[in-house]
Scaffold this active site. Sequence first.
Site, PDB file in Angstrom:
ATOM      1  N   ASP A 107       0.824  -1.210   0.000  1.00  0.00           N
ATOM      2  CA  ASP A 107       0.000   0.000   0.000  1.00  0.00           C
ATOM      3  C   ASP A 107       0.861   1.264   0.000  1.00  0.00           C
ATOM      4  O   ASP A 107       1.679   1.441  -0.903  1.00  0.00           O
ATOM      5  CB  ASP A 107      -0.955  -0.079   1.209  1.00  0.00           C
ATOM      6  CG  ASP A 107      -2.002   1.008   1.240  1.00  0.00           C
ATOM      7  OD1 ASP A 107      -2.908   0.979   0.384  1.00  0.00           O
ATOM      8  OD2 ASP A 107      -1.928   1.886   2.117  1.00  0.00           O
ATOM      9  N   HIS A 275      -7.444  -6.498  -0.003  1.00  0.00           N
ATOM     10  CA  HIS A 275      -6.355  -5.524  -0.006  1.00  0.00           C
ATOM     11  C   HIS A 275      -5.242  -5.849   0.978  1.00  0.00           C
ATOM     12  O   HIS A 275      -4.061  -5.644   0.690  1.00  0.00           O
ATOM     13  CB  HIS A 275      -6.939  -4.145   0.302  1.00  0.00           C
ATOM     14  CG  HIS A 275      -5.924  -3.061   0.437  1.00  0.00           C
ATOM     15  ND1 HIS A 275      -5.122  -2.669  -0.599  1.00  0.00           N
ATOM     16  CD2 HIS A 275      -5.571  -2.289   1.508  1.00  0.00           C
ATOM     17  CE1 HIS A 275      -4.319  -1.683  -0.191  1.00  0.00           C
ATOM     18  NE2 HIS A 275      -4.565  -1.447   1.082  1.00  0.00           N
TER      19      HIS A 275
END
Length: 305
Positions: A107, A275
């Site tokens: 991320d 994610h």
Amino acid sequence: MTASFLSLPTFDIERNGVRIHGRIGGSGAPLLLLHGHPQTHAIWHRVAPALMERFTVVAVDLRGYGDSGRPAADAEHAVYSKREMALDALAAMRHHGFERFGVLAHDRGARVAHRLAMDHPAAVERMLLLDIAPTLAMYEQTSEAFAKAYWHWFFLIQPPPLPEALIASDPVRYVRSVMGGRHAGLAPFAPEVLAEYERCAAIAGTAESICEDYRASATIDLVHDREDIAAGRQLAQPLCVLWGEHGAVGKAFDVLALWRDRATDVSGRALPCGHYVPEEAPDELLAEAQAFFLPLQHAHAGANP
């Protein structure tokens, strides 16, 4: 596994007046771990113990997150540029005597890793990035579906003080809303680790730092990316990119194609998760990481017979 990682020795260094906090353990070739938003280096608690059997793992908190410093913002957002964050990471590795190393990053940390490898190619030997496409491409190719899924990208870059005030009014709610609003809800997160994310989100200045991280990505970071493209600069290190098949990035973007525009040696695939890859699919990630970083082990063994 969580306890064994979170009981490792911690360290703090200072670079240009900003404290960078981290944790180090294991033995073997050096491997830098960088986390994402709104988390801390604790995101690696399910994969770091196994990695430490083969690598010297250095996990740091990005500036503005965890127990690292939260410097005041500047008008150009340069203080929270990925270029500055990359220099923090480089300083942490050099503090431990590592001039060349591998990078595993998720991320926001993966965006820092991209800049680190671009600005300091001699330092980064191999790089594995989790659930991102290049920042510039993601902004330029934003679709309706992506904008709805990644609403925080556009909320956090709004002018102060509104985003900061809303986050600071209830940091725990912010963490739980952002993380719990994705594919698997809050189920993947160990209670003690979620509590750590919540603790750090409540530290004074966190809301401002988070917003500045994203404002930098929408401004000065894009300037740096466009300069690379205009100059024809590409990542030369072996690059592996993995993403969650249930996440927004893989659905909204052709991840491999976009990275092949920015790098010369790219591999990767989707993993069966959303994610938060290190916490949702630790076994699959470990298998990929150990195979990808195997050349580091061989090089380290050759250098240290």
